[in-house]
Design a protein around this motif. Sequence first.
Motif, PDB file in Angstrom:
ATOM      1  N   GLY A 167       0.775  -1.102  -0.049  1.00  0.00           N
ATOM      2  CA  GLY A 167      -0.154   0.087   0.130  1.00  0.00           C
ATOM      3  C   GLY A 167       0.937   1.222  -0.076  1.00  0.00           C
ATOM      4  O   GLY A 167       0.410   2.521   0.293  1.00  0.00           O
ATOM      5  N   GLY A 168       2.001   0.953  -0.582  1.00  0.00           N
ATOM      6  CA  GLY A 168       3.002   2.260  -0.444  1.00  0.00           C
ATOM      7  C   GLY A 168       3.174   2.651  -2.071  1.00  0.00           C
ATOM      8  O   GLY A 168       2.341   2.500  -3.018  1.00  0.00           O
ATOM      9  N   ASP A 169       4.313   2.917  -2.555  1.00  0.00           N
ATOM     10  CA  ASP A 169       4.558   3.137  -3.904  1.00  0.00           C
ATOM     11  C   ASP A 169       4.692   1.742  -4.508  1.00  0.00           C
ATOM     12  O   ASP A 169       5.118   0.586  -4.066  1.00  0.00           O
ATOM     13  CB  ASP A 169       6.236   3.580  -3.847  1.00  0.00           C
ATOM     14  CG  ASP A 169       6.837   3.702  -5.430  1.00  0.00           C
ATOM     15  OD1 ASP A 169       6.218   4.594  -6.211  1.00  0.00           O
ATOM     16  OD2 ASP A 169       7.337   2.819  -5.777  1.00  0.00           O
ATOM     17  N   ALA A 170       3.819   1.896  -5.822  1.00  0.00           N
ATOM     18  CA  ALA A 170       3.424   0.483  -6.535  1.00  0.00           C
ATOM     19  C   ALA A 170       4.562  -0.201  -6.986  1.00  0.00           C
ATOM     20  O   ALA A 170       4.499  -1.409  -6.679  1.00  0.00           O
ATOM     21  CB  ALA A 170       2.383   0.875  -7.753  1.00  0.00           C
ATOM     22  N   ASP A 171       5.587   0.800  -7.481  1.00  0.00           N
ATOM     23  CA  ASP A 171       6.629  -0.400  -7.930  1.00  0.00           C
ATOM     24  C   ASP A 171       7.425  -0.820  -7.035  1.00  0.00           C
ATOM     25  O   ASP A 171       7.997  -1.935  -6.853  1.00  0.00           O
ATOM     26  CB  ASP A 171       7.572   0.902  -8.635  1.00  0.00           C
ATOM     27  CG  ASP A 171       7.138   1.429  -9.949  1.00  0.00           C
ATOM     28  OD1 ASP A 171       6.778   0.511 -10.640  1.00  0.00           O
ATOM     29  OD2 ASP A 171       6.729   2.469 -10.080  1.00  0.00           O
ATOM     30  N   THR A 172       7.864  -0.368  -5.728  1.00  0.00           N
ATOM     31  CA  THR A 172       8.422  -0.625  -4.646  1.00  0.00           C
ATOM     32  C   THR A 172       7.638  -1.904  -4.050  1.00  0.00           C
ATOM     33  O   THR A 172       7.968  -3.004  -3.801  1.00  0.00           O
ATOM     34  CB  THR A 172       8.478   0.111  -3.575  1.00  0.00           C
ATOM     35  OG1 THR A 172       9.099   1.441  -4.035  1.00  0.00           O
ATOM     36  CG2 THR A 172       9.447  -0.295  -2.462  1.00  0.00           C
ATOM     37  N   ASP A 173       6.224  -1.817  -4.046  1.00  0.00           N
ATOM     38  CA  ASP A 173       5.286  -2.802  -3.918  1.00  0.00           C
ATOM     39  C   ASP A 173       5.393  -4.050  -4.269  1.00  0.00           C
ATOM     40  O   ASP A 173       5.541  -5.194  -4.072  1.00  0.00           O
ATOM     41  CB  ASP A 173       3.937  -2.478  -3.410  1.00  0.00           C
ATOM     42  CG  ASP A 173       3.714  -1.473  -2.321  1.00  0.00           C
ATOM     43  OD1 ASP A 173       4.308  -1.731  -1.225  1.00  0.00           O
ATOM     44  OD2 ASP A 173       2.553  -0.579  -2.375  1.00  0.00           O
ATOM     45  N   ILE A 174       5.666  -3.850  -5.814  1.00  0.00           N
ATOM     46  CA  ILE A 174       5.868  -5.121  -6.809  1.00  0.00           C
ATOM     47  C   ILE A 174       6.868  -5.784  -6.423  1.00  0.00           C
ATOM     48  O   ILE A 174       6.960  -6.960  -6.134  1.00  0.00           O
ATOM     49  CB  ILE A 174       5.757  -4.429  -8.162  1.00  0.00           C
ATOM     50  CG1 ILE A 174       4.225  -4.227  -8.467  1.00  0.00           C
ATOM     51  CG2 ILE A 174       6.222  -5.716  -9.036  1.00  0.00           C
ATOM     52  CD1 ILE A 174       4.341  -3.286  -9.679  1.00  0.00           C
TER      53      ILE A 174
END
Length: 367
Positions: A167-174
């Motif tokens: 639920g943070g930065d989408a790329d980092t979450d991926i």
Amino acid sequence: MKIKRIRAYRIDLPLHEGTYKWSGGKSVSVFDSTAVEVETDSGVVGWGEVCPLGPFYLPAYANGVRAGITELGPHLLGEDPLQLGKLNRRMDAALKGHPYVKSGIDMACWDILGKVTGQPVCILLGGRYGDDVALYRAISQESPEAMAQLVAGYRAEGYTRFQLKVGGDADTDIERIHAVRALLQPSDRLVADANTGWLMHDAMRVVRAVRDVDVYIEQPCLSYEECLTIRRHCDRPFVLDEVIDSVDVLLRGHADRAMDVVNLKISKLGGLTRTKQVRDLCVSLGVAMTLEDSWGGDIVTAAIAHLAHSTPPELRFTSTDFNSYVTVSIADGAPQRVHGRMAASLRPGLGIVPKMDVLGKPVLEIS
Ligand code: MG
């Protein structure tokens, strides 16, 4: 039997890891928990606990628990703690909403019912299934590498189920999801819990990017409607949590096929009586459940263990042992994790004995 006195105690629960972080930059380093003591005219005493996940997670906050009990308590003096349906109706008539305020009182009355009947709460909640229940470990939001390291450490302690705080930065979450799944065994379960933190475009990108990863997606967006839209674009198992706060929304979610699993938190629903109602409905509907609470210490963990242990195993997705996350123990007899699992006490009631030296003096008393 009548309720004669209600007391509340405030306890600080620091974390072994120092800080717990989740979506939107939210974090807590010391949880503010409230232990609730309900004393009866026969001398039997029951205990409950309520611990919001800080003041910014659900519409609940620690001082609100105490303020709410101050408001509600006088209406409950003289009521029979054994008649739990009636007691809950009394609470709803005296104070509209505020389910988390009622949770600790209801939990304490289940403890009393167990002590009076000589039965563990899990038996009263429906029965004891199997020897123990599987636990998940919540992984605080850190860098992908740090989260993978935490998962490896907790896996070595016996956990096989993990809930990543995304639920943070989408790329980092991926990256977080890929990094952690890579070190798990096929039989391990991984949940990516966004805690309402993604906007729809972020959520769409993440579920697309992890479509070949064995991961559950939990509560990607804020509203039910947003989550339902993401669900319809996602072929991973889907969990709803924050929006599941009533029977109504559970039935709507089931009718819409909006989720495969729901997360039931005792204080979100207003206590064990209300959670049992929703739990039993999920059993009838075939909806699997995470059975837990927003946070807590030994008393909440004991209540979770009784709730989970009394739920048929095939409907029991997972639970957690909050007392192992915090450095302070507030009661003896609470479940202790063994190889990533815990069991409800076999003693009457919740099976816990509060440590009065840790609880200190009550911060409020209603009599
Ligand atoms: Mg969740």
